[in-house]
Design a protein around this motif. Structure first.
Motif, mmCIF file in Angstrom:
data_model
loop_
_atom_site.group_PDB
_atom_site.id
_atom_site.type_symbol
_atom_site.label_atom_id
_atom_site.label_comp_id
_atom_site.label_asym_id
_atom_site.label_seq_id
_atom_site.Cartn_x
_atom_site.Cartn_y
_atom_site.Cartn_z
ATOM 1 N N TYR A 161 4.518 50.337 53.687
ATOM 2 C CA TYR A 161 5.359 49.789 52.498
ATOM 3 C C TYR A 161 4.851 48.558 51.921
ATOM 4 O O TYR A 161 5.449 47.938 51.033
ATOM 5 C CB TYR A 161 6.896 49.795 52.851
ATOM 6 C CG TYR A 161 7.153 49.054 54.272
ATOM 7 C CD1 TYR A 161 6.868 47.481 54.134
ATOM 8 C CD2 TYR A 161 7.287 49.721 55.254
ATOM 9 C CE1 TYR A 161 7.200 46.894 55.399
ATOM 10 C CE2 TYR A 161 7.549 49.086 56.594
ATOM 11 C CZ TYR A 161 7.525 47.670 56.484
ATOM 12 O OH TYR A 161 7.584 46.944 57.695
ATOM 13 N N SER A 162 3.850 48.050 52.901
ATOM 14 C CA SER A 162 3.412 46.623 52.485
ATOM 15 C C SER A 162 2.259 46.539 51.606
ATOM 16 O O SER A 162 1.355 47.087 51.814
ATOM 17 C CB SER A 162 3.019 46.030 53.977
ATOM 18 O OG SER A 162 2.799 44.502 53.847
ATOM 19 N N THR A 178 8.087 46.175 61.090
ATOM 20 C CA THR A 178 8.794 47.709 61.196
ATOM 21 C C THR A 178 9.429 47.784 62.577
ATOM 22 O O THR A 178 8.796 47.274 63.608
ATOM 23 C CB THR A 178 7.495 48.836 61.113
ATOM 24 O OG1 THR A 178 7.064 48.540 59.927
ATOM 25 C CG2 THR A 178 8.139 50.098 61.406
ATOM 26 N N GLY A 191 10.366 45.765 56.979
ATOM 27 C CA GLY A 191 10.083 45.218 55.655
ATOM 28 C C GLY A 191 9.338 43.817 56.020
ATOM 29 O O GLY A 191 9.646 43.124 57.212
#
Length: 270
Positions: free
Chosen positions: A30-31, A50, A72
């Protein structure tokens, strides 16, 4: 360009959770990736983001305590902030209560980072995986004069030079960073034209080199290719980053090397 942008990684599961090699660091899916539009290296650093635990309390409940686990960059960024806070405290203890300025903190972070991803900087991990212990060791090295770590004042057109003698037992690595004045987009540039615009955002373009005083060979800093950022970084003149790092993997033992910082154009002090 001046802030520290933090990417997220998964928790290291190999080696009982300890970093051993670059392949231990896994980019969290997600980064976001860099680089900047002009090819500047972003993110600057990564840390675990994470499955990070943090203290929490129930809303409007006195005396409650709990643990929240989340994912996140909102978790990895505080890790980096905390480590820089730790380094600041160590620096104050070692150097008469002096605090790290922003450029020094960034330099320490980049110089001490553990390798992750491609060799050198890359658009997923920046300069690597933050290493709190190594950063602390560099501050101790400064205190016992085994590490050169100083704030320097530059003058336009004047080379800032230091000559050192290589031990030959480890790479010779030099990192510089500076707080650069703000870049203002030209008034006649539309948003569409600004998007993916490769023009450098630097106001002060400094250059660092390691020069072999025997052969006069000049070793150049890392840089990314803005159009092919996932290819490994190369070593060439860097005109977009306000962090530059030169690494000489196998310096000759006992040989003198000159570390030289110069600038293009006229320096602006904002």
């Amino acid at each position: 360009k001046n802030i520290i942008v933090v990417g997220a990684t998964d928790i290291i599961t190999a080696n009982n959770g300890r970093y051993v090699t670059a392949s231990n660091v896994i980019h969290s899916d997600y980064s976001s990736a860099g680089p900047r539009d002009d090819g500047g290296i972003k993110p600057d650093i990564t840390a675990v983001g994470t499955s990070v635990g943090s203290a929490s309390t129930a809303e409007d409940t006195v005396g409650s305590n709990s643990l929240t686990v989340g994912d996140g960059t909102s978790y990895s960024a505080p890790v980096v902030t905390g480590i820089i806070g730790l380094w600041t405290q160590i620096n104050k203890q070692l150097f008469n209560n002096n605090e790290l300025n922003a450029a020094s903190a960034k330099t320490l972070m980049v110089h001490s980072a553990a390798e992750a991803g491609n060799v050198g900087p890359d658009p997923l991990f920046g300069w690597g995986f933050i290493d709190s212990k190594k950063g602390a060791e560099l501050l101790v090295g400064k205190s016992n004069n085994t590490v050169i770590f100083t704030d320097e004042t530059l003058a336009s057109g004047v080379a800032n030079s230091k000559t050192i003698k290589a031990s030959g037992t480890e790479p010779l690595k030099v990192t510089v960073s500076w707080i650069d004045p703000a870049f203002v987009l030209p008034a006649n540039l539309t948003w569409a034209q600004a998007y993916n615009n490769r023009s450098s955002r630097l106001i002060n373009d400094l250059d660092v080199r390691i020069i072999d005083t025997t052969t006069n060979t000049a070793y150049q800093p890392w840089k990314l290719d803005a159009n092919n950022p996932t290819t490994p970084a190369t070593k060439a003149d860097n005109t977009v980053d306000n962090v530059e790092q030169v690494v000489l993997d196998n310096p000759v033992a006992g040989r003198a090397y000159r570390i030289e910082v110069t600038n293009k154009g006229t320096l602006v002090n904002s």
